[in-house]
Design a protein around this motif. Structure first.
Motif, short mmCIF file in Angstrom:
data_model
loop_
_atom_site.label_atom_id
_atom_site.label_comp_id
_atom_site.label_asym_id
_atom_site.label_seq_id
_atom_site.Cartn_x
_atom_site.Cartn_y
_atom_site.Cartn_z
N ALA A 84 0.88 -1.18 -0.09
CA ALA A 84 0.10 -0.05 0.10
C ALA A 84 0.83 1.23 -0.17
CB ALA A 84 -1.05 0.14 1.37
N VAL A 85 2.09 1.15 1.03
CA VAL A 85 3.11 2.39 1.08
C VAL A 85 3.38 2.46 -0.71
CG1 VAL A 85 5.02 3.26 1.86
CG2 VAL A 85 3.23 2.32 3.58
N LEU A 86 4.00 1.51 -1.06
CA LEU A 86 4.44 1.59 -2.24
C LEU A 86 3.61 1.97 -3.71
CD1 LEU A 86 6.72 -1.78 -2.42
CD2 LEU A 86 7.51 0.64 -2.29
N THR A 87 2.34 1.44 -3.37
CA THR A 87 1.50 1.98 -4.38
C THR A 87 1.31 3.52 -4.20
OG1 THR A 87 0.39 0.10 -4.20
CG2 THR A 87 -0.91 1.50 -5.12
N ALA A 88 0.93 4.04 -3.12
CA ALA A 88 0.69 5.43 -2.72
C ALA A 88 1.92 6.33 -3.17
CB ALA A 88 0.87 5.68 -1.24
N LEU A 89 3.34 5.76 -3.14
CA LEU A 89 4.46 6.49 -3.60
C LEU A 89 4.26 6.50 -5.26
CD1 LEU A 89 7.18 5.24 -1.22
CD2 LEU A 89 6.09 7.49 -1.21
N SER A 90 4.02 5.35 -5.73
CA SER A 90 4.15 5.25 -7.34
C SER A 90 3.11 6.03 -7.73
CB SER A 90 3.85 3.76 -7.62
OG SER A 90 2.58 3.51 -7.46
N GLY A 91 1.98 6.32 -7.04
CA GLY A 91 0.97 7.30 -7.58
C GLY A 91 1.39 8.55 -7.77
N VAL A 92 2.21 9.27 -7.16
CA VAL A 92 2.96 10.57 -7.22
C VAL A 92 3.95 10.65 -8.03
CG1 VAL A 92 2.18 11.39 -5.22
CG2 VAL A 92 4.37 10.56 -5.52
N VAL A 93 4.47 9.51 -8.64
CA VAL A 93 5.88 9.53 -9.78
C VAL A 93 5.42 10.30 -10.67
CG1 VAL A 93 7.19 8.02 -11.20
CG2 VAL A 93 6.66 7.65 -8.76
N PRO A 94 4.18 10.05 -11.50
CA PRO A 94 4.02 10.94 -12.78
C PRO A 94 4.15 12.36 -12.52
CG PRO A 94 2.32 9.34 -12.63
CD PRO A 94 3.06 9.25 -11.42
N THR A 95 3.99 12.99 -11.44
CA THR A 95 3.99 14.30 -11.19
C THR A 95 5.75 14.75 -10.93
OG1 THR A 95 1.94 14.64 -10.11
CG2 THR A 95 3.62 16.32 -9.40
N LEU A 96 6.16 13.91 -10.44
CA LEU A 96 7.69 13.88 -9.97
C LEU A 96 8.40 13.92 -11.32
CD1 LEU A 96 8.09 11.78 -6.67
CD2 LEU A 96 7.98 14.23 -6.81
N MET A 97 8.12 13.05 -12.19
CA MET A 97 8.80 12.92 -13.45
C MET A 97 8.16 14.02 -14.50
SD MET A 97 8.38 8.82 -14.07
CE MET A 97 9.42 8.95 -15.87
N GLY A 98 7.28 14.92 -14.08
CA GLY A 98 7.00 16.00 -14.84
C GLY A 98 5.59 15.85 -16.13
N PHE A 99 5.46 14.49 -16.17
CA PHE A 99 4.33 14.36 -17.41
C PHE A 99 2.88 14.18 -16.79
CE2 PHE A 99 5.11 9.93 -16.01
CZ PHE A 99 4.09 9.27 -16.13
N ALA A 100 2.91 14.69 -15.53
CA ALA A 100 1.50 14.90 -14.92
C ALA A 100 1.53 16.17 -14.03
CB ALA A 100 0.90 13.63 -14.21
N GLY A 101 0.46 16.88 -13.77
CA GLY A 101 0.55 18.34 -13.08
C GLY A 101 0.42 17.98 -11.82
N ILE A 102 0.54 19.32 -11.05
CA ILE A 102 0.59 19.48 -9.45
C ILE A 102 -0.91 18.88 -8.96
CG2 ILE A 102 0.75 20.96 -7.57
CD1 ILE A 102 3.49 20.35 -8.85
N ILE A 103 -1.94 19.48 -9.74
CA ILE A 103 -3.28 18.90 -9.10
C ILE A 103 -3.31 17.66 -8.99
CG2 ILE A 103 -5.79 19.16 -9.63
CD1 ILE A 103 -5.11 21.93 -10.64
N TYR A 104 -2.80 16.90 -10.33
CA TYR A 104 -2.75 15.37 -10.23
C TYR A 104 -2.10 14.76 -9.26
CZ TYR A 104 -1.44 10.56 -10.86
OH TYR A 104 -0.96 9.42 -10.52
N GLY A 105 -0.80 15.60 -8.73
CA GLY A 105 -0.20 14.89 -7.67
C GLY A 105 -0.83 15.03 -6.60
N GLY A 106 -1.43 16.22 -6.33
CA GLY A 106 -2.04 16.25 -4.96
C GLY A 106 -3.39 15.39 -4.77
N ILE A 107 -3.86 14.99 -5.95
CA ILE A 107 -5.34 14.08 -5.48
C ILE A 107 -4.60 12.59 -5.40
CG2 ILE A 107 -6.95 13.07 -7.06
CD1 ILE A 107 -7.30 15.66 -8.59
N ALA A 108 -3.18 12.44 -6.20
CA ALA A 108 -2.96 11.18 -6.01
C ALA A 108 -2.28 10.89 -4.52
CB ALA A 108 -1.84 10.83 -7.14
N ALA A 109 -1.79 11.94 -4.11
CA ALA A 109 -1.29 11.55 -2.76
C ALA A 109 -2.18 11.74 -1.71
CB ALA A 109 -0.30 13.10 -2.49
N VAL A 110 -3.34 12.27 -1.94
CA VAL A 110 -4.47 11.86 -0.71
C VAL A 110 -5.08 10.57 -0.95
CG1 VAL A 110 -6.93 12.86 -0.41
CG2 VAL A 110 -5.18 14.59 -0.88
#
Length: 315
Positions: free
Chosen positions: A232-258
Motif C-alpha cells: 500500500a505504501v509503495l502504491t501510494a508512492l508510485s501514484g505521485v511519480v507521474p508528477t515527479l517525472m513531469g508528465f502529470a501536473g501538480i493538481i494530479y499529484g495532490g489528488i494522487a497523494a490524498v
C-alpha cells in the motif's frame, strides 16, 4: 487425480450433456469487469502519450486491446475450471457450471487472441501487437498455468499482466516503450498485491479448498497484513511519480497523494485487525477502496492529459 485429468473431466458435466451457452455466457468468459479496467488504463496510456493517433485507429486499438483482454480471461477460465468449481466466488462461471464446454472455451480464447493481436499489428503497429501477445501469454500461461498454483507470490509476479495495458496504449501512439509508460505500469503492478491479498484474506477458505497457495493460506494472516501495508505504501508512492517525472501536473499529484494516504490508512486498519477475525470487515473495505483508488488515479491522469492536450497547461 492429475491436473490434466481434472481438465479432461470438466470437458463435460456429470450429465454428459453440454448446453453451449448464450451470448451472456460467452460475454462472461471475457471477464468484463477485468476487461473494463484494462480498456480504461489502456485508454489513459494512449491519451497521455505524446503525439497523435487518428481517432479511428485509436478506437480500433482500444477495441483490439479489449478483445485481447477478453481472450486472456477466456483462456484463464478454460484452464482454471477445475479449481473454479471448488470456490463459491467462481463456481457459477460458464465452464464449471456446465453451460459452455472446456473445448469451446479454449477455441474461443485462442481465436480472440489471434484476432486481437493481428488487428492491432495490421491496423496500428507491431510493437503494440507484440506487447498484447506477450500480455495474453503471460496471463494465460505464466500466471494461470504456472504461478497461480505453485507459489504464494503468484499475485506479485502475475500482476504484471494486468499492468501492461497503459504501456500498450502508449506504444499504439509512439511505437515505443518509455519511462513514462513504465511509471503507469508500476502504479498497477504495485497496487495488485494489496488489492488481491485483501480479497484472499476473506476468501481464504475458498483458496484453501481449491489448493491455490495464496499468501494467507501459506504464510498466515499476520505476514499477509505486513505485506499489504508494504505494498500500500509503495502504491501510494508510485501514484505521485507521474508528477515527479513531469508528465502529470501538480493538481494530479495532490489528488494522487490524498488517494494514496487513504489507501495506506485502510491497509493499516487491516494490519490492526485481530488475527482470526471471521468478519474481515477491514479487509473487505480495503478491497473495495482499492478499486476506487485505481479508478480515481487513472481518471485524474486522464483529465490531466486532456487538459494538457487541449490547453497546453498541465492540470
Amino acid at each position: 487425480m492429475a491436473m490434466t485429468e481434472k481438465h479432461d473431466a470438466l470437458s463435460a458435466p456429470a450429465s454428459m450433456e453440454i448446453l453451449e451457452g448464450d451470448a451472456g455466457d460467452f460475454f462472461a468468459l471475457l471477464k468484463p469487469r477485468v476487461m473494463s479496467l484494462v480498456v480504461f488504463t489502456a485508454l489513459v496510456g494512449l491519451l497521455m502519450a505524446p503525439g497523435e493517433i487518428h481517432p479511428v485507429l485509436g478506437f480500433l486499438a482500444i477495441l483490439a486491446i479489449a478483445v485481447g483482454a477478453g481472450a486472456s480471461g477466456a483462456l484463464n477460465m478454460w484452464y482454471d475450471a477445475d479449481i473454479d468449481i471448488l470456490m463459491t466466488r467462481t463456481a457459477k462461471r460458464p465452464v464449471p457450471a456446465g453451460r459452455i464446454s472446456a473445448e469451446t472455451t479454449l477455441a474461443f480464447g485462442l481465436f480472440l487472441s489471434v484476432f486481437s493481436v493481428a488487428t492491432l499489428g495490421l491496423m496500428v503497429n507491431w510493437l503494440s501487437a507484440g506487447l498484447l501477445a506477450f500480455t495474453i501469454f503471460f496471463y494465460a500461461v505464466v500466471y494461470s498455468m504456472w504461478l497461480k498454483r505453485t507459489t504464494p507470490h503468484n499475485i506479485v509476479i502475475g500482476g504484471a499482466a494486468g499492468a501492461f495495458p497503459p504501456i500498450i496504449g502508449w506504444a499504439c501512439v509512439t511505437n515505443t516503450i518509455s519511462l513514462e509508460s513504465i511509471a503507469l505500469f508500476a502504479i498497477i503492478f504495485l497496487w495488485t498485491p494489496a488489492h488481491f491479498w485483501a480479497l484472499a484474506l476473506f476468501k481464504a477458505d475458498d483458496y484453501g479448498r481449491a489448493g491455490v497457495p495464496m499468501l494467507p493460506n501459506v504464510a498466515g494472516e499476520r505476514t499477509t497484513k505486513h505485506q499489504i501495508v508494504l505494498y500500500a505504501v509503495l502504491t501510494a508512492l508510485s501514484g505521485v511519480v507521474p508528477t515527479l517525472m513531469g508528465f502529470a501536473g501538480i493538481i494530479y499529484g495532490g489528488i494522487a497523494a490524498v488517494l494514496g494516504l487513504v489507501f495506506v490508512w485502510y491497509a493499516v486498519q487491516v494490519w490492526r485487525m485481530p488475527d482470526g477475525d471471521r468478519k474481515m470487515v477491514p479487509a473487505k473495505k480495503l478491497f473495495a477502496y482499492s478499486l476506487v483508488y485505481l479508478f480515481c488515479v487513472f481518471t485524474a491522469l486522464l483529465v490531466d492529459a486532456l487538459v494538457t492536450k487541449f490547453t497546453g497547461l498541465a492540470a
